[in-house]
Write a protein that holds these residues in place. Structure first.
Motif, short mmCIF file in Angstrom:
data_model
loop_
_atom_site.label_atom_id
_atom_site.label_comp_id
_atom_site.label_asym_id
_atom_site.label_seq_id
_atom_site.Cartn_x
_atom_site.Cartn_y
_atom_site.Cartn_z
N ARG A 158 43.67 38.07 36.67
CA ARG A 158 44.71 39.09 36.76
C ARG A 158 44.25 40.35 36.01
N ASP A 159 44.03 40.21 34.73
CA ASP A 159 43.53 41.35 33.95
C ASP A 159 42.16 41.08 33.34
N HIS A 160 41.58 39.94 33.64
CA HIS A 160 40.22 39.63 33.17
C HIS A 160 39.23 40.09 34.24
N VAL A 161 38.88 41.35 34.18
CA VAL A 161 37.95 41.92 35.15
C VAL A 161 36.87 42.67 34.40
N GLY A 162 35.83 43.06 35.11
CA GLY A 162 34.75 43.82 34.47
C GLY A 162 34.09 43.01 33.37
N MET A 163 34.09 43.54 32.17
CA MET A 163 33.40 42.89 31.05
C MET A 163 34.07 41.59 30.62
N LEU A 164 35.33 41.37 31.02
CA LEU A 164 36.04 40.14 30.66
C LEU A 164 36.05 39.13 31.81
N GLU A 165 35.10 39.24 32.71
CA GLU A 165 35.07 38.44 33.93
C GLU A 165 35.23 36.95 33.69
N TYR A 166 34.61 36.42 32.65
CA TYR A 166 34.61 34.97 32.43
C TYR A 166 35.52 34.53 31.28
N ALA A 167 36.44 35.40 30.86
CA ALA A 167 37.40 35.02 29.83
C ALA A 167 38.41 34.02 30.39
N VAL A 168 39.02 33.25 29.49
CA VAL A 168 39.99 32.22 29.88
C VAL A 168 41.21 32.31 28.96
N ASP A 169 42.42 32.21 29.56
CA ASP A 169 43.67 32.11 28.81
C ASP A 169 44.24 30.71 29.01
#
Length: 245
Positions: free
Chosen positions: A106-117
């Motif tokens: 949703r908002d994990h795009v670009g540099m946060l591509e592989y982040a997890v909530d």
């Protein structure tokens, strides 16, 4: 810091003397203002203030606001993960639902591509995903929830792994750190408690593993495989997983 006049509002950032350089990933959220609301990145170096954004206040407009999402990143030598799976970062007493993963960002795009909530009741023990050293933290914020003024106010801990990558744990409960700056940690060790600080819809834990890009233009995040009772898996949005230990 915010700088304001009768015609415009600016946000500036400057690194305090000493310590490592920092990168800032930032996204402005203006309301009834004139300007470009785009995500950006700056590398902060000692002795040089950087302007992040500038927005104009429309003439006669009294109902305006400008809030900033800011994610700091420790600036170190570029590194790559060692390939070993990560310990699931929450207490192994139950299963946890994934709120956001790379398969449905949703908002994990670009540099946060592989982040997890990961959804987690406030006060759930948060665990180190790999061995490493505590290299930074903020734990003094009590502001949180789906309110504009909570943006940029998440508590966090940084742990540098032995492979050189940096793990970020965000939205932590105020003053809940179980570790100190410079302390060595082992995988599975409790480091803090989950919370709901920063701009969030509810209590959760955000994690990502990252490294600076060589050209200084930003950072990259890496895919994470976690140890669960279903085996070593990459997490998927809305699925429930239980730590294997």
């Amino acid at each position: 810091r915010e700088m304001r006049s009768s015609q415009c509002v600016e946000f500036w950032a400057e690194k305090k003397p000493g310590g490592a350089n920092l990168g800032l990933l930032f996204t402005p959220h203006p309301h009834n203002m004139i300007g470009h609301a785009e995500t950006g990145f700056v590398l902060l170096e000692e002795g040089r203030a950087r302007r992040l954004v500038q927005f104009e206040i429309p003439e006669g407009e009294g109902n305006w606001a400008l809030n900033m999402d800011v994610i700091p990143q420790l600036w170190t030598a570029p590194a790559e993960p060692d390939g070993a799976p990560y310990v699931f970062p929450l207490h192994p007493n139950r299963g946890y639902k994934v709120a956001q993963a790379p398969d449905r960002p949703r908002d994990h795009v670009g540099m946060l591509e592989y982040a997890v909530d990961i959804e987690a009741t406030a006060g759930t023990p948060v665990r180190a995903m790999k061995d490493g050293f505590v290299v930074g933290m903020r734990m003094d914020s009590r502001s949180g929830g789906p309110r504009p003024n909570a943006r940029g106010k998440a508590n966090y801990i940084w742990i540098q792994h032995l492979d050189g990558t940096i793990a970020t744990y965000r939205h932590l409960l105020r003053d809940s750190a179980k570790v100190e700056f410079g302390e060595p940690v082992v995988a599975g060790q409790e480091i803090a408690l989950s919370g709901a600080t920063g701009y969030v819809e509810g209590p959760m834990l955000h994690v990502h593993v990252s490294s600076p890009l060589l050209d200084g233009s930003g950072f990259e995040t890496f895919p994470m495989t976690f140890q669960t009772t279903d085996g070593d898996v990459q997490l998927e949005t809305f699925e429930i997983y239980r730590p294997s230990f």
